[in-house]
Motif scaffolding. Structure first.
Motif, PDB file in Angstrom:
ATOM      1  N   ARG A   1       1.472  47.000  81.282  1.00 35.94           N
ATOM      2  CA  ARG A   1       0.858  47.932  80.342  1.00 35.94           C
ATOM      3  C   ARG A   1       1.618  47.956  79.019  1.00 35.94           C
TER       4      ARG A   1
ATOM      5  N   LEU B   1       0.371  46.896  75.314  1.00 37.05           N
ATOM      6  CA  LEU B   1       0.473  47.798  74.173  1.00 37.05           C
ATOM      7  C   LEU B   1       1.135  47.088  73.002  1.00 37.05           C
ATOM      8  N   LEU B   2       2.184  46.328  73.312  1.00 36.79           N
ATOM      9  CA  LEU B   2       2.917  45.644  72.244  1.00 36.79           C
ATOM     10  C   LEU B   2       2.054  44.564  71.606  1.00 36.79           C
TER      11      LEU B   2
ATOM     12  N   GLU C   1      -1.138  44.576  71.380  1.00 38.05           N
ATOM     13  CA  GLU C   1      -2.145  45.269  70.581  1.00 38.05           C
ATOM     14  C   GLU C   1      -1.541  45.747  69.252  1.00 38.05           C
ATOM     15  N   GLU C   2      -0.294  46.202  69.339  1.00 37.28           N
ATOM     16  CA  GLU C   2       0.399  46.671  68.140  1.00 37.28           C
ATOM     17  C   GLU C   2       0.443  45.566  67.085  1.00 37.28           C
TER      18      GLU C   2
ATOM     19  N   ARG D   1      -1.657  43.040  66.778  1.00 34.24           N
ATOM     20  CA  ARG D   1      -3.021  42.843  66.292  1.00 34.24           C
ATOM     21  C   ARG D   1      -3.360  43.861  65.194  1.00 34.24           C
ATOM     22  N   VAL D   2      -2.980  45.104  65.445  1.00 32.66           N
ATOM     23  CA  VAL D   2      -3.265  46.150  64.459  1.00 32.66           C
ATOM     24  C   VAL D   2      -2.514  45.885  63.162  1.00 32.66           C
TER      25      VAL D   2
ATOM     26  N   LEU E   1       1.053  53.699  69.933  1.00 37.67           N
ATOM     27  CA  LEU E   1       0.632  52.673  70.891  1.00 37.67           C
ATOM     28  C   LEU E   1      -0.428  53.243  71.830  1.00 37.67           C
ATOM     29  N   LEU E   2      -0.185  54.461  72.284  1.00 41.49           N
ATOM     30  CA  LEU E   2      -1.115  55.088  73.228  1.00 41.49           C
ATOM     31  C   LEU E   2      -2.464  55.357  72.571  1.00 41.49           C
TER      32      LEU E   2
ATOM     33  N   GLU F   1      -3.754  53.712  70.153  1.00 44.78           N
ATOM     34  CA  GLU F   1      -4.396  52.406  69.980  1.00 44.78           C
ATOM     35  C   GLU F   1      -5.002  51.935  71.301  1.00 44.78           C
ATOM     36  N   GLU F   2      -4.274  52.200  72.385  1.00 46.46           N
ATOM     37  CA  GLU F   2      -4.750  51.810  73.714  1.00 46.46           C
ATOM     38  C   GLU F   2      -6.125  52.420  73.987  1.00 46.46           C
TER      39      GLU F   2
ATOM     40  N   ARG G   1      -8.346  53.351  71.747  1.00 50.98           N
ATOM     41  CA  ARG G   1      -9.296  52.696  70.865  1.00 50.98           C
ATOM     42  C   ARG G   1      -9.785  51.378  71.479  1.00 50.98           C
ATOM     43  N   VAL G   2      -8.848  50.600  71.997  1.00 51.74           N
ATOM     44  CA  VAL G   2      -9.208  49.314  72.601  1.00 51.74           C
ATOM     45  C   VAL G   2     -10.106  49.530  73.813  1.00 51.74           C
TER      46      VAL G   2
ATOM     47  N   ARG H   1     -15.937  41.326  75.013  1.00 51.82           N
ATOM     48  CA  ARG H   1     -14.975  41.116  73.932  1.00 51.82           C
ATOM     49  C   ARG H   1     -13.859  40.142  74.338  1.00 51.82           C
TER      50      ARG H   1
END
Lengths: 258, 258
Positions: free
Chosen positions: A236, A240-241, A243-244, A246-247, B240-241, B243-244, B246-247, B257
């Motif tokens: 997890r 999260l990292l 995704e970070e 990507r943002v 991070l949370l 964003e999680e 949102r994804v 996706r």
DNA sequence: GGACAAGTCCGATAAAAACTCGGATTGCGT
DNA sequence: ACGCAATCCGAGTTTTTATCGGACTTGTCC
């Protein structure tokens, strides 16, 4: 005549291998180098001559582990450990000069075993993400397999001021974090996660989160399946990292986002 | 005649307030209720009659804190603490029946102070995210302000098997996590982060990450500014949370996706 | 394969630390 | 200012840690 531990001179910090030298090669190479250094570090298992003696040493270590795991480090008396091991108190002093030394020797030998196990398992893996996942899953699994040791290690030894007094154990624990930081840097190079973040902060999230899960398991045996829960939380966090990153990237492309 | 601590009966777990009862009201209300319960929990500060005695008790506590922070819990002798406090050893026994009890009393009194401080500070704040940010920033800041206490608490007491022996301290430490889990649930309801995740896992990441930073600061005084670093890591995790979530949402809208 | 030297074991005992006791002293209400 | 409870503390006792040195084993060299 008795050969007492206290008779031996304090082995003056083997100056040959450089214990503190921060490895700063390309991350790819330094990973192997670091693991090699670590795996070799705690080598003085027992320089006893007779077989009988090696067995006794082992008996004492096992007994100490059981007792410490059950009652903590401070409460049990030396005599209790000796009794559990089935040897007279004075014999125990032939092997370890104090309870503190005994309490640091046990974790050390297990920690060495873990590193060597990881070294074998990671052999074919090159990806930073996979290496981290393996590293931390194996940590959780190792704690599950060696529950008594884990109780001693996670609850009593790490973190403890006591660590500061035992040069060797201190190094081994630092090594644990050092490996992770190195892998996080590798992942930065590979573009697996953001290179703009402090790797130590990222390491803190990973280690902290996993340790929290392990400690909860030790205390309450919950979650039931530690290996699964450990793998899950690490995955997890790694997601999260990712995704970070990507943002961050899309923010750079479209600055006025949000 | 002497009034010895050991003469007192073990106060049979005040059955009036329900210490274990899991609060399961609407999160909004239970937050206040939980904080109230916690803040009141450790109330037996000193049931001594004379002022002189209260001063002595304080002297001993302060001395114990200094000594424990410097040398850990197990190494110092009772006599050392008594000397530091400037009282004879036997007087110390009039106040605390053992070193263990002394070592748990000190953290308790500080922990109570922290909870009450947080309770005041959070008064106007309703948002789960803001409450958590405040909670954890204040934890870091409290550790910075009370560095000696923090050393004792984070390195020696929490987590330690020893905690299991001290009913009261154990509760207080559990409370710390309980507040956080409650706030995470509140945030789930508010849609601040995913409601599909195990709140305990999320709590582990937050507490674990922050503790890791605090402990590193205690041991190495790095990062320099603990308050800033603590706030930073918690903000990062909270982002991070968010964003999680949102994804997860966009994955639900466009399942194929990636 | 036996003897002897180094290695190991352990009972007895010293040293240190934890803990108790009870009278001397002090604080506090009246 | 008196009396009594609360507190203080020096002088012990008990428990725990640590040391010592000789009896007993093991491994080895001839």
């Amino acid at each position: 005549m008795a050969t007492r531990i206290s008779d031996l001179k304090p082995t003056t910090e083997s100056a040959s291998d450089t214990p503190e030298a921060p490895v700063r090669l390309a991350h790819a190479d330094s990973f192997d180098a670091l693991l090699a250094t670590i795996a070799d570090r705690p080598k003085r298992v027992s320089n006893r001559k007779q077989d009988r003696s090696k067995r006794t040493a082992q008996q004492i270590m096992n007994a100490a582990l059981r007792v410490f795991a059950r009652d903590g480090i401070s409460r049990p008396k030396i005599a209790d450990i000796a009794a559990e091991a089935g040897v007279p108190t004075s014999t125990l002093y032939d092997y370890y000069k104090s309870k503190e030394e005994l309490a640091s020797e046990v974790p050390l030998s297990y920690l060495a075993a873990f590193f060597s196990k990881y070294r074998d398992a990671v052999a074919g893996v090159t990806d930073a993400r996979e290496r981290i996942l393996l590293y931390m899953s194996m940590s959780a699994d190792f704690a599950r397999e060696n529950a008594e040791w884990a109780r001693l290690f996670y609850l009593e030894i790490w973190p403890s001021v006591f660590v500061n007094d035992t040069e060797e154990l201190r190094h081994s624990i630092d090594d644990f974090a050092r490996v992770l930081v190195l892998l996080i840097r590798q992942g930065m190079d590979e573009g697996a996660w953001s290179a703009m973040r402090d790797p130590y902060e990222t390491a803190a999230i990973l280690i902290g989160g996993l340790n929290q899960v392990i400690i909860t398991w030790i205390l309450y045996r919950r979650p039931r399946n530690l290996t699964k829960a450990g793998t899950a939380i690490v995955e997890r966090i790694l997601n999260l990292l990712a995704e970070e990153l990507r943002v961050e990237q899309s923010a750079r492309n479209a600055p006025r986002r949000r």
